[in-house]
Design a protein around this motif. Structure first.
Motif, short mmCIF file in Angstrom:
data_model
loop_
_atom_site.label_atom_id
_atom_site.label_comp_id
_atom_site.label_asym_id
_atom_site.label_seq_id
_atom_site.Cartn_x
_atom_site.Cartn_y
_atom_site.Cartn_z
N ASP A 13 28.67 17.11 -19.86
CA ASP A 13 27.84 16.88 -18.68
C ASP A 13 27.44 18.25 -18.12
OD1 ASP A 13 27.31 16.56 -15.74
OD2 ASP A 13 27.60 14.45 -16.28
N PRO A 14 26.17 18.49 -17.88
CA PRO A 14 25.71 19.81 -17.40
C PRO A 14 26.38 20.27 -16.10
CG PRO A 14 23.84 18.46 -18.05
CD PRO A 14 25.05 17.58 -18.10
N SER A 15 26.88 19.36 -15.29
CA SER A 15 27.53 19.76 -14.04
C SER A 15 28.82 20.54 -14.28
CB SER A 15 27.80 18.53 -13.17
OG SER A 15 28.78 17.71 -13.77
N LEU A 16 29.37 20.46 -15.48
CA LEU A 16 30.61 21.17 -15.79
C LEU A 16 30.40 22.60 -16.25
CD1 LEU A 16 32.46 18.34 -17.76
CD2 LEU A 16 32.97 19.15 -15.46
N LEU A 17 29.16 22.99 -16.48
CA LEU A 17 28.89 24.31 -17.05
C LEU A 17 29.25 25.46 -16.12
CD1 LEU A 17 25.55 23.56 -18.91
CD2 LEU A 17 27.88 23.65 -19.83
N SER A 18 29.42 25.20 -14.84
CA SER A 18 29.73 26.27 -13.90
C SER A 18 31.23 26.56 -13.81
CB SER A 18 29.20 25.93 -12.51
OG SER A 18 29.83 24.75 -12.04
N ASP A 19 32.07 25.69 -14.39
CA ASP A 19 33.53 25.87 -14.34
C ASP A 19 34.08 25.93 -15.76
OD1 ASP A 19 36.24 25.86 -13.89
OD2 ASP A 19 36.21 24.21 -12.45
N ALA A 20 34.11 27.13 -16.31
CA ALA A 20 34.49 27.31 -17.71
C ALA A 20 35.91 26.84 -18.00
CB ALA A 20 34.33 28.78 -18.12
#
Length: 106
Positions: free
Chosen positions: A56-63
């Protein structure tokens, strides 16, 4: 006595054919595991080769969270492959118990 041996040989041959069929089915199997409420999914083959990863693209900010969820999704898919393999191989052996330490597929 000869009839018993012939019957055992027929059973062994049938079990071998069933095992080969089950192994082929597992080779074509694809299983998807997920984590994070479906925000990450991993698709594996029956040989545990990774075919697809969806994030989900929303997870890309929290590696760090993303890494954990990918690992969890992979493990979920891997456990599903193991369960499916156990079920199919168990059906192929028609309930015959294998000697201790012997695992399928060979």
């Amino acid at each position: 006595m000869r009839g018993n041996i012939a019957q055992l040989m027929q059973q062994a041959q049938k079990m071998q054919e069933n095992l080969q069929r089950a192994q082929q089915e597992l080779a074509n199997l694809e299983v998807t595991g997920s984590a994070g409420g479906g925000m990450v999914s991993v698709t594996l083959t029956g040989a545990k080769e990774c075919r697809k990863v969806r994030v989900d693209p929303s997870l890309l900010s929290d590696a760090e969270m993303l890494e954990d969820l990918i690992a969890a999704a992979f493990n979920d898919a891997s456990n599903k492959v193991d369960l499916e393999s156990k079920n199919r191989m168990g059906a192929a052996t028609a309930g015959m118990q294998l000697p201790p330490g012997m695992k399928l597929p060979f």
